[in-house]
Design an enzyme around this catalytic site. Structure first.
Site, PDB file in Angstrom:
ATOM      1  NE  ARG A  86      -3.936   0.392   1.574  1.00 35.23           N
ATOM      2  CZ  ARG A  86      -5.008   0.881   2.196  1.00 35.23           C
ATOM      3  NH1 ARG A  86      -5.454   0.303   3.307  1.00 35.23           N
ATOM      4  NH2 ARG A  86      -5.638   1.945   1.727  1.00 35.23           N
ATOM      5  NE  ARG A 133      -2.375  -2.762   7.579  1.00 39.55           N
ATOM      6  CZ  ARG A 133      -3.452  -3.072   6.845  1.00 39.55           C
ATOM      7  NH1 ARG A 133      -4.246  -4.059   7.206  1.00 39.55           N
ATOM      8  NH2 ARG A 133      -3.713  -2.410   5.743  1.00 39.55           N
ATOM      9  CG  HIS A 162      -7.026  -0.163  10.099  1.00 39.94           C
ATOM     10  ND1 HIS A 162      -7.255  -0.079   8.745  1.00 39.94           N
ATOM     11  CD2 HIS A 162      -5.685   0.013  10.252  1.00 39.94           C
ATOM     12  CE1 HIS A 162      -6.118   0.142   8.110  1.00 39.94           C
ATOM     13  NE2 HIS A 162      -5.148   0.197   9.010  1.00 39.94           N
ATOM     14  CB  CYS A 256     -12.862   1.095   5.117  1.00 41.08           C
ATOM     15  SG  CYS A 256     -12.472   0.157   6.609  1.00 41.08           S
TER      16      CYS A 256
END
Length: 266
Positions: A86, A133, A162, A256
């Site tokens: 990413r 993360r 998350h 998201c």
């Protein structure tokens, strides 16, 4: 209200970086587009202004705009994505946020931080998650750049990689959250710091019920949020459940796909 979105033109599962993602499970692209379009239309119906960023081939997760940065009072702290898959998004998010007029700040490249996926404001206090993360050490750095107080929460279940998958502010005094997704001390911290902390069963949270957006008196989330109608009604909210099946294959839901751009007091 303004929200940043990205059309799912190149969305798909091309790698595995969370427990929901399996490359052998293909995304139904037409269905994903229909689901995204339905969310987009709901926002428009509620009077939200939508800003769009251009999707980029080879960056399938750009559709999840919440991970771009955390925003406050015209400032943006850009994400340093944990996984290399990413990291190619970062210059695109910088360009988009600068185009939208934000003062973009960066953390040291050695520190992982994944934007509003792991950083959510309850009133003027920033609640930040870590464990999968985002690095814990990023929290104080972000708080200093934004000049806000930060509350650190430890994520304990890899399905909730998350914070926004298990914790959602509804207003300055109310959140919904799944305590089992957090370390016990962090769940207690939420109860202590938030006047109205509505607890969500872990199986409901696993349907991405907490990954939602409050807009006015409406809470927009996945279909699983319909199981929280009574609790949300007590907070003055009605539930608008949306089918999110294709995005859930990648570990994402309504929040998201949405980065609120109007933040802070300015």
């Amino acid at each position: 209200m303004r929200i940043l979105m990205c059309r799912p033109e190149f969305f798909g599962i091309e790698y595995e970086i969370n427990p929901w993602m399996h490359v052998e499970v293909s995304v139904d692209h037409e269905r994903a587009v229909r689901q995204w379009d339905a969310l987009h239309r709901t926002y428009q119906r509620l009077g939200v202004d939508i800003e769009l960023t251009e999707p980029v081939r080879g960056l399938p997760d750009m559709v999840f705009t919440a991970n771009a940065a955390v925003l406050w009072n015209g400032r943006a702290v850009l994400s340093n994505f944990h996984f290399p898959q990413r990291q190619g998004e970062e210059p695109h998010w910088r360009a988009t946020l600068e185009r939208l007029g934000f003062d973009v700040r960066e953390l040291p490249s050695t520190v992982s931080f994944e934007g509003a996926g792991d950083a959510l404001f309850v009133g003027e206090t920033l609640f930040c998650g870590y464990g999968f993360r985002t690095d814990r050490e990023s929290h104080e750095m972000v708080a200093k750049l934004l000049e806000v107080e930060v509350v650190t929460l430890e994520l304990a279940d890899p399905r909730f990689y998350h914070l926004d998958t298990c914790f959602c502010p509804l207003d300055a005094r109310t959140v919904i959250f799944a305590p089992e997704a957090l370390a016990p001390e962090s769940a207690d911290l939420v109860r202590a710091r938030v006047p109205n902390a509505v607890e969500v069963p872990i199986d409901v949270a696993a349907g991405f019920a907490c990954n939602g957006m409050p807009i006015g008196d409406c809470f927009i989330s996945s279909l699983a949020a319909q199981r929280l109608e009574l609790q949300l009604a007590a907070a003055g909210l009605t539930v608008a459940g949306h089918e999110m099946s294709e995005f859930m294959k990648s570990g994402g839901g309504v929040r998201c796909l949405s980065l609120p751009l109007e933040t802070g007091s300015s």
